[in-house]
Design a protein around this motif. Structure first.
Motif, PDB file in Angstrom:
ATOM      1  N   UNK A  72      78.616  14.469  47.299  1.00  0.00           N
ATOM      2  CA  UNK A  72      79.563  13.445  47.749  1.00  0.00           C
ATOM      3  C   UNK A  72      78.819  12.300  48.433  1.00  0.00           C
ATOM      4  N   UNK A  73      77.789  12.654  49.203  1.00  0.00           N
ATOM      5  CA  UNK A  73      77.042  11.649  49.952  1.00  0.00           C
ATOM      6  C   UNK A  73      76.366  10.638  49.033  1.00  0.00           C
ATOM      7  N   UNK A  74      75.796  11.092  47.908  1.00  0.00           N
ATOM      8  CA  UNK A  74      75.079  10.149  47.036  1.00  0.00           C
ATOM      9  C   UNK A  74      76.045   9.250  46.281  1.00  0.00           C
ATOM     10  N   UNK A  75      77.331   9.615  46.239  1.00  0.00           N
ATOM     11  CA  UNK A  75      78.321   8.771  45.577  1.00  0.00           C
ATOM     12  C   UNK A  75      79.069   7.866  46.556  1.00  0.00           C
ATOM     13  N   UNK A  76      78.672   7.887  47.810  1.00  0.00           N
ATOM     14  CA  UNK A  76      79.350   7.052  48.801  1.00  0.00           C
ATOM     15  C   UNK A  76      79.069   5.558  48.670  1.00  0.00           C
ATOM     16  N   UNK A  77      77.854   5.125  48.239  1.00  0.00           N
ATOM     17  CA  UNK A  77      77.597   3.672  48.219  1.00  0.00           C
ATOM     18  C   UNK A  77      78.636   2.839  47.473  1.00  0.00           C
ATOM     19  N   UNK A  78      79.089   3.235  46.263  1.00  0.00           N
ATOM     20  CA  UNK A  78      80.118   2.404  45.609  1.00  0.00           C
ATOM     21  C   UNK A  78      81.460   2.428  46.346  1.00  0.00           C
ATOM     22  N   UNK A  79      81.620   3.395  47.263  1.00  0.00           N
ATOM     23  CA  UNK A  79      82.868   3.503  48.016  1.00  0.00           C
ATOM     24  C   UNK A  79      82.756   2.862  49.391  1.00  0.00           C
ATOM     25  N   UNK A  80      81.539   2.532  49.796  1.00  0.00           N
ATOM     26  CA  UNK A  80      81.287   2.201  51.195  1.00  0.00           C
ATOM     27  C   UNK A  80      82.097   1.005  51.677  1.00  0.00           C
ATOM     28  N   UNK A  81      82.232   0.014  50.837  1.00  0.00           N
ATOM     29  CA  UNK A  81      82.938  -1.201  51.275  1.00  0.00           C
ATOM     30  C   UNK A  81      84.366  -0.908  51.707  1.00  0.00           C
ATOM     31  N   UNK A  82      84.939   0.172  51.164  1.00  0.00           N
ATOM     32  CA  UNK A  82      86.359   0.416  51.429  1.00  0.00           C
ATOM     33  C   UNK A  82      86.562   1.279  52.659  1.00  0.00           C
ATOM     34  N   UNK A  83      85.452   1.581  53.370  1.00  0.00           N
ATOM     35  CA  UNK A  83      85.585   2.218  54.675  1.00  0.00           C
ATOM     36  C   UNK A  83      85.816   1.158  55.743  1.00  0.00           C
ATOM     37  N   UNK A  84      85.665  -0.115  55.366  1.00  0.00           N
ATOM     38  CA  UNK A  84      85.863  -1.249  56.262  1.00  0.00           C
ATOM     39  C   UNK A  84      86.744  -2.268  55.542  1.00  0.00           C
ATOM     40  N   UNK A  85      87.918  -2.508  56.042  1.00  0.00           N
ATOM     41  CA  UNK A  85      88.898  -3.356  55.347  1.00  0.00           C
ATOM     42  C   UNK A  85      88.401  -4.784  55.139  1.00  0.00           C
ATOM     43  N   UNK A  86      87.485  -5.258  55.973  1.00  0.00           N
ATOM     44  CA  UNK A  86      87.043  -6.645  55.856  1.00  0.00           C
ATOM     45  C   UNK A  86      85.686  -6.804  55.211  1.00  0.00           C
ATOM     46  N   UNK A  87      85.229  -5.782  54.485  1.00  0.00           N
ATOM     47  CA  UNK A  87      83.846  -5.785  53.999  1.00  0.00           C
ATOM     48  C   UNK A  87      83.633  -6.632  52.752  1.00  0.00           C
ATOM     49  N   UNK A  88      84.667  -6.973  52.021  1.00  0.00           N
ATOM     50  CA  UNK A  88      84.470  -7.621  50.720  1.00  0.00           C
ATOM     51  C   UNK A  88      84.485  -9.141  50.832  1.00  0.00           C
ATOM     52  N   UNK A  89      83.544  -9.685  51.592  1.00  0.00           N
ATOM     53  CA  UNK A  89      83.475 -11.141  51.723  1.00  0.00           C
ATOM     54  C   UNK A  89      82.963 -11.790  50.443  1.00  0.00           C
ATOM     55  N   UNK A  90      82.191 -11.061  49.645  1.00  0.00           N
ATOM     56  CA  UNK A  90      81.666 -11.624  48.403  1.00  0.00           C
ATOM     57  C   UNK A  90      82.788 -12.118  47.503  1.00  0.00           C
ATOM     58  N   UNK A  91      83.824 -11.321  47.333  1.00  0.00           N
ATOM     59  CA  UNK A  91      84.925 -11.700  46.456  1.00  0.00           C
ATOM     60  C   UNK A  91      85.627 -12.943  46.973  1.00  0.00           C
ATOM     61  N   UNK A  92      85.728 -13.068  48.288  1.00  0.00           N
ATOM     62  CA  UNK A  92      86.397 -14.226  48.876  1.00  0.00           C
ATOM     63  C   UNK A  92      85.570 -15.502  48.701  1.00  0.00           C
ATOM     64  N   UNK A  93      84.248 -15.361  48.671  1.00  0.00           N
ATOM     65  CA  UNK A  93      83.378 -16.538  48.613  1.00  0.00           C
ATOM     66  C   UNK A  93      83.026 -16.963  47.199  1.00  0.00           C
ATOM     67  N   UNK A  94      83.430 -16.163  46.191  1.00  0.00           N
ATOM     68  CA  UNK A  94      83.026 -16.441  44.807  1.00  0.00           C
ATOM     69  C   UNK A  94      83.914 -17.500  44.168  1.00  0.00           C
ATOM     70  N   UNK A  95      83.974 -18.669  44.797  1.00  0.00           N
ATOM     71  CA  UNK A  95      84.760 -19.772  44.238  1.00  0.00           C
ATOM     72  C   UNK A  95      84.007 -20.384  43.062  1.00  0.00           C
ATOM     73  N   UNK A  96      84.734 -21.104  42.216  1.00  0.00           N
ATOM     74  CA  UNK A  96      84.077 -21.760  41.088  1.00  0.00           C
ATOM     75  C   UNK A  96      83.063 -22.785  41.591  1.00  0.00           C
ATOM     76  N   UNK A  97      83.412 -23.495  42.651  1.00  0.00           N
ATOM     77  CA  UNK A  97      82.509 -24.498  43.209  1.00  0.00           C
ATOM     78  C   UNK A  97      81.212 -23.856  43.669  1.00  0.00           C
TER      79      UNK A  97
END
Length: 512
Positions: free
Chosen positions: A450-475
């Motif tokens: 379970x531990x080695x499969x945590x990295x793809x899940x890690x962002x969802x342990x923190x609700x505000x972790x996905x800043x990349x998606x918010x910043x990926x504007x076309x500009x």
């Protein structure tokens, strides 16, 4: 390429595999064995594995969509590989977006025949395995046009050669998709149909046919024909998973064997590399990921075997296949790549198998459905039908799934990373259930898995972790593209040009 086809003939002559072993067919009890054999073939030669799958997917389309009379007519040639089949679905302009295929088959009322045509370079069937020289039959999905009306998606049995490696029939042009990055021994081709005349019974007739007077009849409403045409896109993904998980298992095994043989200088003299703690930490994580693939494959296959005969469960199986395919490709390629690094320069040598497997398996994220698109299908279903309303998740995979659903409900949408997280979360849930059901691993080893499969899940342990998606504007993307722009002289790729499809298919339109 010729050796691949020869091996295919030998394998089918032996009766070890064929479409009778698929679920819903006469020997379906051997489906687990079929998956195992296909896994071995994937580890032995991924091009051979993919060539066999190409034939069997095409035959599955025949069995699913042909009338009983048509199945009886072509059954033996397909099962025994008396004719090599190819699967004519993907088009160069739309990839695996099957809903928007452009290939057309038009009913010619005066001659009472069908006319198959690729109306543009974008409509050329592309990446069609077995088609370059060997295939005599291509199962083609196309839009049927009758008296100017689009009758939707249908399957057609198209004979492109009279014999294996023979001349093409009139109205067919073929070109190689080589050089490819991997699976060099699969005869992958692009096909242009130019007003090719077909008999009326080239239309697969389980649900549609033409009367002798030329009246088109179908027992499926127009709106249902596309969904029905996709029936053949399920079991192939399990065979795909079997191939890549065995390839990953082989790579992990070779990394382990290398560490046992490779001697280094230690405190007490020369000793195996395996005694080094830092090396073992890397190897152990790779082994756990390869083991996770094994349990994921088993969990999905068992559910297919249990529920295939229940039509109402077909959507559930479609999602399981998508999950199996996406996570299987991502994790399998990761295991093979990390195993190559474990073996240093020996891992880069062709004859040590690992780098060759990595090159061949690179295609895994693309064929049988784009892995990211599979993940989008999974998260759409999870949001439409939340599993944990009024119930408490019981493991990490379920907990992360519930967390992502909650986040997406608040945001009224989902991001790419959330889709990837959902695919891994559901996969982890299946793996945990499979391990706990078999009781094959102790709690400590399961915890490590379970531990080695945590990295793809890690962002969802923190609700505000996905800043990349918010910043990926076309500009922002355009700005970074400017910062990364290479010197013009370095760029020779066709896809750098807006007319790359016409460049790619040029040989299909040149005068012979």
């Amino acid at each position: 390429m010729d050796l691949t086809i020869q091996r295919m003939h030998a394998i089918f002559d032996s009766g070890a595999i064929n479409n009778e072993l698929w679920l819903g067919q006469s020997r379906q009890r051997a489906f687990a064995k079929l998956c195992e054999i296909m896994g071995w073939l994937g580890a032995f030669d991924y091009a051979l594995h993919s060539s066999i799958v190409d034939h069997m997917i095409a035959v599955d389309a025949l069995f699913n969509h042909a009338s009983p009379r048509q199945v009886a007519r072509y059954r033996e040639e397909a099962l025994r590989l008396r004719k090599v089949y190819a699967f004519g679905c993907t088009e160069v302009g739309v990839g695996t977006d099957v809903r928007n295929v452009q290939t057309q088959v038009t009913y010619d009322r005066k001659r009472h025949c069908l006319v198959l045509h690729s109306p543009s370079p974008e409509a050329c069937k592309c990446w069609i395995g077995n088609a370059l020289r060997a295939a005599q039959v291509v199962m083609v999905i196309a839009r049927l046009m009758v008296d100017g009306e689009d009758q939707g998606h249908h399957w057609f049995r198209v004979k492109i050669r009279k014999r294996e490696n023979g001349r093409l029939q009139e109205g067919v042009r073929v070109m190689a998709c080589d050089p490819k990055g991997g699976i060099h021994a699969n005869q992958v081709a692009a096909i242009r149909f130019d007003q090719m005349e077909l008999p009326v019974d080239a239309l697969l007739q389980r649900h549609a046919h033409f009367t002798p007077k030329g009246v088109f009849v179908s027992d499926l409403p127009l709106g249902d024909r596309f969904i029905h045409s996709l029936k053949t896109f399920l079991q192939e993904r399990l065979l795909f998973m079997a191939g890549i998980r065995h390839s990953a298992g082989l790579a992990a095994h070779l990394g382990y064997r290398f560490a046992r043989h490779r001697l280094i200088h230690g405190a007490g003299g020369r000793e195996p590399l395996l005694r080094q703690p830092l090396f073992r930490q890397r190897l152990y994580a790779i082994q756990l990921k390869a083991l996770a693939l094994k349990y994921l494959e088993q969990a999905v296959r068992k559910r297919f075997e249990a529920h295939w005969a229940q039509p109402q469960r077909r959507k559930e199986l479609h999602l399981l296949a998508a999950q199996n395919k996406s996570v299987g490709a991502w994790l399998g390629i990761e295991v093979i790549g990390l195993s190559r690094e474990l073996c240093g320069s020996q891992g880069f040598h062709h004859y040590n198998q690992i780098v060759t497997q990595r090159m061949d398996c690179e295609v895994a994220n693309t064929f049988a459905g784009d892995s990211s698109v599979m993940a989008y299908q999974i998260i759409k279903d999870a949001l439409a039908r939340p599993r944990f309303v009024g119930s408490t998740p019981t493991n990490l995979g379920q907990w992360v799934e519930a967390k992502i659903v909650s986040q997406c409900a608040e945001a009224d949408g989902y991001t790419h990373q959330q889709a990837v997280g959902m695919a891994y979360a559901r996969a982890l849930d299946l793996i945990i259930q499979e391990v706990e059901g078999q009781r094959r691993l102790d709690s400590e080893t399961l915890g490590d898995l379970i531990q080695v499969l945590r990295p793809p899940l890690h962002a969802w342990l923190d609700a505000g972790a996905d800043s990349l998606s918010q910043h990926a504007s076309q500009k922002q993307v355009v700005r970074l593209a400017g910062l990364l722009r290479p010197p013009r002289a370095l760029v020779s790729a066709m896809i750098d040009k807006p007319d790359y499809i016409r460049q790619f298919t040029r040989s299909l339109y040149e005068e012979q």
